[in-house]
Design an enzyme around this catalytic site. Structure first.
Site, PDB file in Angstrom:
ATOM      1  N   ASN A   1     -28.940  23.319 -12.129  1.00 18.20           N
ATOM      2  CA  ASN A   1     -28.163  24.549 -11.969  1.00 18.20           C
ATOM      3  C   ASN A   1     -27.956  25.285 -13.297  1.00 18.20           C
ATOM      4  O   ASN A   1     -27.835  26.512 -13.323  1.00 18.20           O
ATOM      5  CB  ASN A   1     -26.812  24.260 -11.319  1.00 18.20           C
ATOM      6  CG  ASN A   1     -26.007  23.222 -12.068  1.00 18.20           C
ATOM      7  OD1 ASN A   1     -26.441  22.077 -12.224  1.00 18.20           O
ATOM      8  ND2 ASN A   1     -24.825  23.585 -12.532  1.00 18.20           N
TER       9      ASN A   1
ATOM     10  N   HIS B   1     -21.927  13.712 -14.005  1.00 11.11           N
ATOM     11  CA  HIS B   1     -22.010  13.219 -15.372  1.00 11.11           C
ATOM     12  C   HIS B   1     -21.458  11.802 -15.475  1.00 11.11           C
ATOM     13  O   HIS B   1     -20.452  11.535 -16.149  1.00 11.11           O
ATOM     14  CB  HIS B   1     -21.262  14.152 -16.321  1.00 11.11           C
ATOM     15  CG  HIS B   1     -21.788  15.551 -16.294  1.00 11.11           C
ATOM     16  ND1 HIS B   1     -21.056  16.633 -16.732  1.00 11.11           N
ATOM     17  CD2 HIS B   1     -22.979  16.052 -15.876  1.00 11.11           C
ATOM     18  CE1 HIS B   1     -21.781  17.733 -16.582  1.00 11.11           C
ATOM     19  NE2 HIS B   1     -22.945  17.402 -16.059  1.00 11.11           N
TER      20      HIS B   1
ATOM     21  N   HIS C   1     -32.318  17.390  -8.873  1.00  9.85           N
ATOM     22  CA  HIS C   1     -31.134  17.435  -9.739  1.00  9.85           C
ATOM     23  C   HIS C   1     -29.846  16.936  -9.069  1.00  9.85           C
ATOM     24  O   HIS C   1     -29.233  15.983  -9.573  1.00  9.85           O
ATOM     25  CB  HIS C   1     -30.947  18.843 -10.295  1.00  9.85           C
ATOM     26  CG  HIS C   1     -29.798  18.951 -11.239  1.00  9.85           C
ATOM     27  ND1 HIS C   1     -29.708  18.199 -12.395  1.00  9.85           N
ATOM     28  CD2 HIS C   1     -28.668  19.719 -11.202  1.00  9.85           C
ATOM     29  CE1 HIS C   1     -28.585  18.489 -13.025  1.00  9.85           C
ATOM     30  NE2 HIS C   1     -27.928  19.401 -12.327  1.00  9.85           N
TER      31      HIS C   1
ATOM     32  N   HIS D   1     -18.900  17.286  -7.565  1.00 11.15           N
ATOM     33  CA  HIS D   1     -20.105  17.569  -6.766  1.00 11.15           C
ATOM     34  C   HIS D   1     -20.201  16.724  -5.495  1.00 11.15           C
ATOM     35  O   HIS D   1     -21.292  16.567  -4.939  1.00 11.15           O
ATOM     36  CB  HIS D   1     -21.365  17.387  -7.613  1.00 11.15           C
ATOM     37  CG  HIS D   1     -21.363  18.202  -8.877  1.00 11.15           C
ATOM     38  ND1 HIS D   1     -21.285  19.578  -8.867  1.00 11.15           N
ATOM     39  CD2 HIS D   1     -21.406  17.822 -10.188  1.00 11.15           C
ATOM     40  CE1 HIS D   1     -21.299  20.019 -10.118  1.00 11.15           C
ATOM     41  NE2 HIS D   1     -21.354  18.986 -10.931  1.00 11.15           N
TER      42      HIS D   1
ATOM     43  N   HIS E   1     -26.787  15.767 -12.411  1.00 11.56           N
ATOM     44  CA  HIS E   1     -25.725  16.664 -11.939  1.00 11.56           C
ATOM     45  C   HIS E   1     -24.331  16.075 -12.107  1.00 11.56           C
ATOM     46  O   HIS E   1     -23.451  16.710 -12.684  1.00 11.56           O
ATOM     47  CB  HIS E   1     -25.972  17.050 -10.485  1.00 11.56           C
ATOM     48  CG  HIS E   1     -25.339  18.328 -10.057  1.00 11.56           C
ATOM     49  ND1 HIS E   1     -25.310  19.451 -10.846  1.00 11.56           N
ATOM     50  CD2 HIS E   1     -24.714  18.682  -8.891  1.00 11.56           C
ATOM     51  CE1 HIS E   1     -24.704  20.436 -10.197  1.00 11.56           C
ATOM     52  NE2 HIS E   1     -24.328  19.990  -9.018  1.00 11.56           N
TER      53      HIS E   1
ATOM     54  N   ASP F   1     -30.805  20.194 -15.921  1.00  8.48           N
ATOM     55  CA  ASP F   1     -29.736  20.529 -16.871  1.00  8.48           C
ATOM     56  C   ASP F   1     -30.113  20.064 -18.269  1.00  8.48           C
ATOM     57  O   ASP F   1     -29.643  19.038 -18.764  1.00  8.48           O
ATOM     58  CB  ASP F   1     -28.399  19.945 -16.427  1.00  8.48           C
ATOM     59  CG  ASP F   1     -27.782  20.743 -15.288  1.00  8.48           C
ATOM     60  OD1 ASP F   1     -28.408  21.709 -14.815  1.00  8.48           O
ATOM     61  OD2 ASP F   1     -26.664  20.395 -14.866  1.00  8.48           O
TER      62      ASP F   1
ATOM     63  N   TYR G   1     -27.892  23.426 -21.593  1.00  5.46           N
ATOM     64  CA  TYR G   1     -26.536  23.972 -21.451  1.00  5.46           C
ATOM     65  C   TYR G   1     -26.357  25.222 -22.307  1.00  5.46           C
ATOM     66  O   TYR G   1     -25.266  25.504 -22.801  1.00  5.46           O
ATOM     67  CB  TYR G   1     -25.484  22.913 -21.760  1.00  5.46           C
ATOM     68  CG  TYR G   1     -25.403  21.869 -20.677  1.00  5.46           C
ATOM     69  CD1 TYR G   1     -24.461  21.949 -19.659  1.00  5.46           C
ATOM     70  CD2 TYR G   1     -26.328  20.826 -20.633  1.00  5.46           C
ATOM     71  CE1 TYR G   1     -24.431  21.008 -18.642  1.00  5.46           C
ATOM     72  CE2 TYR G   1     -26.299  19.887 -19.620  1.00  5.46           C
ATOM     73  CZ  TYR G   1     -25.351  19.976 -18.622  1.00  5.46           C
ATOM     74  OH  TYR G   1     -25.326  19.061 -17.610  1.00  5.46           O
TER      75      TYR G   1
END
Length: 542
Positions: free
Chosen positions: A282, A403, A364, A374, A401, A225, A228
Site C-alpha cells: 500500500n 508490523h 502484501h 489490519h 503489512h 512496502d 515509506y
C-alpha cells in the site's frame, strides 16, 4: 594414578557431551502440528530505532557523478536470464522540474564467466517518471534515467561478472558478480531464500539488512512496502510514523521521492549480487492527480510479468529450482471475474509439481492475522482467491503489512486443515511506523467493523458462524490457527532441503549478535500422498 586421571577425564568428557546433547532441541516439523498457540511477551525497547535515516547518511547519499550507474539491482527474468537495473543522471525536486532524456545515454550490460572478461553484451531500455503535485507549496519530482537490461543464455549455478552503463562513455559501473540459480528440478533448490516485508529506511532497517547479508541469501522476496517515501511531505525533512496524524491538512497524500533513490543506494550492496523479487504494498500506491498511482514502483523495478504471461507488474510468477513462486497483487482487481484471477488460474494449471514440487505464494496484506492492526482488512481477497490456492496445493504463503511476526498452523477457511498452506507474516523489516503490539483478542483491542478499511477493494468483515469464535468478530483468545506471534523486527530464511522438507527460520534483530540464534524455526513438510492436489500437474484441481 595415571589410570585414575584418565578415568576422571573420560567421565568428565562424557558428562559434558551428555549435557550438550540434552540441551539440543530437535527442530519441530509441521507433521507435529497443529501447535498450541504461543504469544511471546513484547519488549518495549524493540520500538526504538524506528527513526528514519537522514538523506545525508553514508548508506543513502549519492556517491557517483551524473552518468555513472548507481542503485544497481538484479531480478530473475527466467531460469536462464536475469534483469539488471540501474539509475543514471540526477533526479530533480522543486516547483519546476525538467525530465531528463532517456535516449541521451545507452542501457548496456557487458558480462562473462571470468572477472574482467566480458564475452557478451546486451542492450535494454530506459525511462524516467515524474511525481507531480499541482498544489501551492508542494514540490514536484522527476527521476534519474532508470535502465533495465535483460541478459540471457545463462548457465545454472554459475558465477557471472558484469558491468553496466554506456560503453561510449568512460562511465561504466564497477564490476559486479552474481550466481545464477538452479534450473527447475525436484532435486535442486536455491541455497537460501531471504524474506522481508515493510522494510523502510530506519536504524532497524539497517540491522535487518546487515543480518540478512550475514545469512548469505541466494534469492530475496520483498513482500511490499519498501521505502515509506509516502510518510513525508514533498519538502522532505523528518518523516512521520502516522501521516494523517502529523499532516492532517495535506491537500494530497504526498511522497518525498528522493527516499526512493536513497533506498536504492541502501540496498545496492546486497541486490547488485543477489536477485530481489518484489511485490507492491500500500505504501507504493503514491497517488497523484488524475488517478495516477504506483508510478515509482512500476518504473523502478523489472519483474517477469511478460515472461510469466501476466502482462502486469502487479502480479507474476517465476521458477527457482524446484520452487514455483506466485506473486499476487492486492491493490489491483483480485475478483474471480478479473484478469488477475484468470491469469492465476492459468498459471496454476501450467505448474508441473513433478518438476517444481514446491508452490510458494506471496502478497502484501495477510489473510490470516490475529493482530488488531489490519485485522480482516483483506477478507474480500481471501474469499475470492483462497479456494483456488487450496485446490492447487499451495504450500507456503508469505505476507507483510502487519508490523510483527506471526506463523500460522496449516489453515483453510479459518479451519485447521492438514492440506492448507502455512501462512507466515513478516511485515517486521524495521520501518518508521514501528512494530505492531496489540492483538485482536486482547481485552478491549478488537477493532470495530468500520476499522481497517482497505486502500483497495471492498469491505468483507465477517462474524464467524462456527468454531471457537462463533458469533463473534474477534476471538476471545489467540486463534487456534495462530501458532506463534511476536512483536519484533527481523527477517526470514527459507531453505528447501528436498521435495518434501523445507526449513523456515525467523531471525529477530535482537538476536543478531548471538551465534546461531533465532526466534522461530520449523521444518515445513509437504504431504503429497495426503494432499493429492499437490502431487503433479495432472492432479491439479482448477
Amino acid at each position: 594414578m595415571e589410570n585414575s586421571a584418565l578415568k576422571i577425564f573420560v567421565l568428565s568428557f562424557f558428562f559434558v557431551i551428555t549435557i550438550i546433547v540434552a540441551q539440543i532441541q530437535p527442530i519441530p516439523t509441521t507433521l507435529e502440528g497443529p501447535f498450541e498457540p504461543v504469544t511471546r511477551r513484547f519488549d518495549p525497547s524493540l520500538r526504538t530505532g524506528s527513526d528514519d535515516l537522514p538523506m545525508d547518511h553514508p548508506r543513502l547519499k549519492k556517491n557517483v557523478t551524473s552518468i555513472f550507474p548507481e542503485q544497481i539491482a538484479l531480478a530473475i527474468s527466467s531460469p536462464t536470464s536475469m534483469w539488471v537495473s540501474w539509475v543514471t543522471g540526477d533526479a530533480q525536486i522543486g516547483s519546476n522540474v525538467t525530465a531528463l532524456d532517456p535516449s541521451s545515454v545507452a542501457s548496456e550490460v557487458l558480462y562473462g564467466k571470468r572477472s574482467g572478461e566480458y564475452t557478451s553484451k546486451r542492450s535494454g531500455n530506459a525511462s524516467v517518471y515524474s511525481q507531480l503535485y499541482p498544489f501551492e507549496g508542494l514540490l514536484n519530482y522527476t527521476s534519474g534515467i532508470i535502465h533495465h537490461v535483460r541478459i540471457d543464455d545463462l548457465e545454472p549455478g554459475t558465477n557471472y561478472y558484469f558491468k553496466c552503463g554506456d560503453s561510449k562513455f568512460p562511465a561504466m559501473s564497477e564490476e559486479h558478480v552474481f550466481e545464477t540459480l538452479p534450473l527447475p528440478s525436484p532435486t535442486l533448490y536455491p541455497r537460501r531464500i531471504g524474506v522481508i516485508g515493510d522494510l523502510g529506511l530506519t536504524s532497524n532497517s539497517s540491522t535487518t539488512i546487515d543480518h540478512l547479508t550475514q545469512n548469505d541469501p541466494s534469492l530475496i522476496l520483498m513482500v511490499g512496502d519498501l521505502t515509506y517515501a509516502n510518510q513525508y511531505l514533498t519538502t522532505g525533512g523528518k518523516g512521520a510514523s502516522c501521516y494523517s496524524c502529523s499532516f492532517p491538512n495535506a491537500p494530497i497524500r504526498e511522497t518525498y521521492q528522493p527516499r526512493w533513490d536513497g533506498w536504492g543506494r541502501f540496498m545496492e550492496p546486497l541486490i547488485s549480487r543477489v536477485p530481489m523479487m518484489v511485490i507492491e504494498g500500500n505504501h507504493e500506491i503514491e497517488p497523484q492527480v488524475s488517478g495516477i498511482t504506483f508510478k515509482s514502483y512500476l518504473t523502478r523495478f523489472a519483474v517477469p510479468s511478460e515472461e510469466s504471461g501476466s502482462h502486469s507488474n502487479f502480479y507474476y510468477s517465476f521458477d527457482a529450482g524446484g520452487i514455483h513462486f506466485i506473486m499476487l497483487g492486492a491493490y489491483v482487481d483480485y475478483n474471480s471475474t478479473g484478469a488477475q484471477y484468470d491469469w492465476l488460474k492459468e498459471d496454476l494449471h501450467k505448474v508441473d509439481r513433478d518438476l517444481t514440487p514446491w508452490l510458494v505464494a506471496a502478497w502484501h496484506p495477510p489473510w490470516y492475522n490475529s493482530y488488531s492492526s489490519h485485522y480482516q482488512e483483506f477478507e474480500c481477497m481471501r474469499q475470492e482467491m483462497e479456494e483456488l490456492l487450496h485446490q492447487n496445493g499451495v504450500d507456503i504463503v508469505f505476507s507483510g503489512h502487519v508490523h510483527a511476526y506471526e506463523r500460522m498452523n496449516r489453515v483453510y477457511n479459518y479451519t485447521l486443515d492438514p492440506c492448507g498452506p502455512v501462512y507466515i507474516t513478516v511485515g517486521d523489516g524495521g520501518n518508521i511506523e514501528k512494530v505492531d503490539v496489540d492483538s485482536a483478542d486482547d481485552p478491549g483491542k478488537c477493532p470495530s467493523a468500520k476499522d481497517n478499511i482497505p486502500e483497495f477493494g471492498n469491505i468483507c468483515h465477517l462474524n464467524f458462524s462456527s468454531g471457537p469464535a462463533k458469533g463473534n468478530f474477534c476471538w476471545s483468545k489467540q486463534p487456534e490457527w495462530s501458532a506463534l506471534r511476536e512483536s519484533s523486527f527481523g527477517h526470514g530464511i527459507l531453505e528447501v532441503v528436498n521435495s518434501t522438507y523445507a526449513l523456515w527460520t525467523w531471525h529477530r534483530n535482537q538476536d543478531i549478535y548471538k551465534e546461531d540464534s533465532h526466534g522461530d524455526q520449523i521444518y515445513i513438510v509437504r504431504q503429497p500422498e495426503l494432499c493429492s492436489a499437490s502431487t503433479s500437474k495432472s492432479d491439479s484441481v482448477i
